[in-house]
Scaffold this active site. Sequence first.
Site, mmCIF file in Angstrom:
data_model
loop_
_atom_site.group_PDB
_atom_site.id
_atom_site.type_symbol
_atom_site.label_atom_id
_atom_site.label_comp_id
_atom_site.label_asym_id
_atom_site.label_seq_id
_atom_site.Cartn_x
_atom_site.Cartn_y
_atom_site.Cartn_z
ATOM 1 N NE ARG A 36 37.827 29.036 34.446
ATOM 2 C CZ ARG A 36 37.506 29.855 35.442
ATOM 3 N NH1 ARG A 36 38.219 29.848 36.559
ATOM 4 N NH2 ARG A 36 36.462 30.671 35.348
ATOM 5 C CG PHE A 65 41.300 35.644 41.136
ATOM 6 C CD1 PHE A 65 40.933 34.929 40.006
ATOM 7 C CD2 PHE A 65 40.825 36.929 41.282
ATOM 8 C CE1 PHE A 65 40.094 35.491 39.047
ATOM 9 C CE2 PHE A 65 39.987 37.496 40.334
ATOM 10 C CZ PHE A 65 39.623 36.781 39.210
ATOM 11 C CE1 TYR A 112 32.035 35.449 41.347
ATOM 12 C CE2 TYR A 112 31.256 37.146 42.839
ATOM 13 C CZ TYR A 112 32.287 36.562 42.148
ATOM 14 O OH TYR A 112 33.557 37.055 42.272
HETATM 15 C C1 LIG Z 1 39.782 33.176 43.722
HETATM 16 C C2 LIG Z 1 39.134 34.494 43.497
HETATM 17 N N1 LIG Z 1 39.407 35.513 44.328
HETATM 18 C C3 LIG Z 1 38.865 36.735 44.138
HETATM 19 C C4 LIG Z 1 38.001 36.995 43.096
HETATM 20 C C5 LIG Z 1 37.435 38.371 42.910
HETATM 21 O O1 LIG Z 1 36.100 38.389 43.318
HETATM 22 P P1 LIG Z 1 35.197 39.704 43.226
HETATM 23 O O2 LIG Z 1 35.114 40.096 41.785
HETATM 24 O O3 LIG Z 1 33.861 39.270 43.771
HETATM 25 O O4 LIG Z 1 35.813 40.765 44.052
HETATM 26 C C6 LIG Z 1 37.678 35.950 42.218
HETATM 27 C C7 LIG Z 1 36.747 36.177 41.088
HETATM 28 O O5 LIG Z 1 36.433 35.333 40.316
HETATM 29 C C8 LIG Z 1 38.265 34.678 42.420
HETATM 30 O O6 LIG Z 1 38.018 33.655 41.596
#
Ligand SMILES: Cc1ncc(COP(=O)(O)O)c(C=O)c1O
Length: 411
Positions: free
Chosen positions: A370, A127, A223
């Site tokens: 998705r 991500f 979430y």
């Molecule tokens: C795999 C992954 N890592 C990190 C994040 C970032 O999360 P946050 O917005 O809670 O910091 C996400 C958000 O969807 C995610 O899917």
Amino acid sequence: MRTNDSDRGRTTGQLRDFARTRDLFEIPRGIVYFDGNSLGPLPRDAVEKVRRVMVDQWGHELVLAWNTAGWFAQPRRVGDRIARLIGAESGSVTMGDTLSIKVYQALASAIEMNPQRRVILSDVGNFPSDLYMAQGLISSLNQGHQLKLVTPERVEESIDTDVAILMLTEVDYRTGRRHDMARLTAKAHARGALVIWDLAHSVGAFPVDLASAGADFAVGCTYKFLNGGPGAPAFIYVAPRHAERARPALSGWMGHDKPFAFTKHYVAASGVERMRVGTPPVLALAALEASLDIWDQVDLDALRDRSIELGDLLIALVEGCCSQLRLVSPRVACERGSQVSFAFDRGYAAMQALIARGVIGDFRAPDIMRFGICPLYNGEEDIRKAAAAIDEVINGCVFSRPEYQVENAVT
Ligand SMILES: Cc1ncc(COP(=O)(O)O)c(C=O)c1O
């Protein structure tokens, strides 16, 4: 990748039949919801639970509630409930902040624990926020660290003795492709690297077994499949063998050994508590606790079996009617998480047309549609309705209509 018998205590629960669990969630009539991998639906009991915390605790007990209602211990208490879902030792998980912050904390601690090496290995399917946090930390440290990105297929062969940290998201947010956690962790350890797993798309999707995989750190959000609500707090796992020596980079007062001594110098709390930063989000954690009242019951092996059946069915039905859509998720169920993704060059507009028909999934650039699957509220009827809507939207070129071309800020 199924858990073995000795681990089953962690994954079993009374809830193995999901025919009626949809009623536990607030999902509007007529809506087919396939976006629990982005934002899980509202558990009905959360409304009353949060109301009670607001009125009975905040309202009546005011600041005393930090002690009387156990607010101070809440991150640890909730962390222990998450621990069951991810096969972690009790007392090894704490809650707070966002997932990006937890990625930063895990990476900063891990880098210090492998001081001779400079390579952080990740993959192009990770991500972006995880990669951005690594880039930011590398710049702040200014010690010559390098973020090396390879394709997911090349991760294993790229783990060499230069690698300090292997930092991966277990399930690819776009394709649903799942890494082999136990195998990659073992290889990284054999080459002297530490491993951080991002479980954002794993927790609540299938049984995870951090302890038996020997993971060093793990992080995740609540979430998505866990239905904790928009902006629900993240979690961090530190393997007990590291917990007394992992130095918290974000040394906030709630991670101090004695926060209410108000001393001038930081002394890290014992264990994973040191990864707490500031005041916990009590109301958000209360909402999450209402969802965990459901999750505490769930047999994760049964959930996984049902998720696979539903995912396989969606693939078969969509491929049977729409050759324009290309499956980008692994066809072999044990290699994917709890989502099915298709590539389609007009995917954004097609998803808008599906949403207009009550089938809610989402889109990830450049061309991925998705469909997240959660057997707690998705059943076979949902899959059939979704496939029929996809058939109509794609084969009827409904996606070409002007109203579906308008780009929203969140896709
Ligand atoms: C795999 C992954 N890592 C990190 C994040 C970032 O999360 P946050 O917005 O809670 O910091 C996400 C958000 O969807 C995610 O899917």
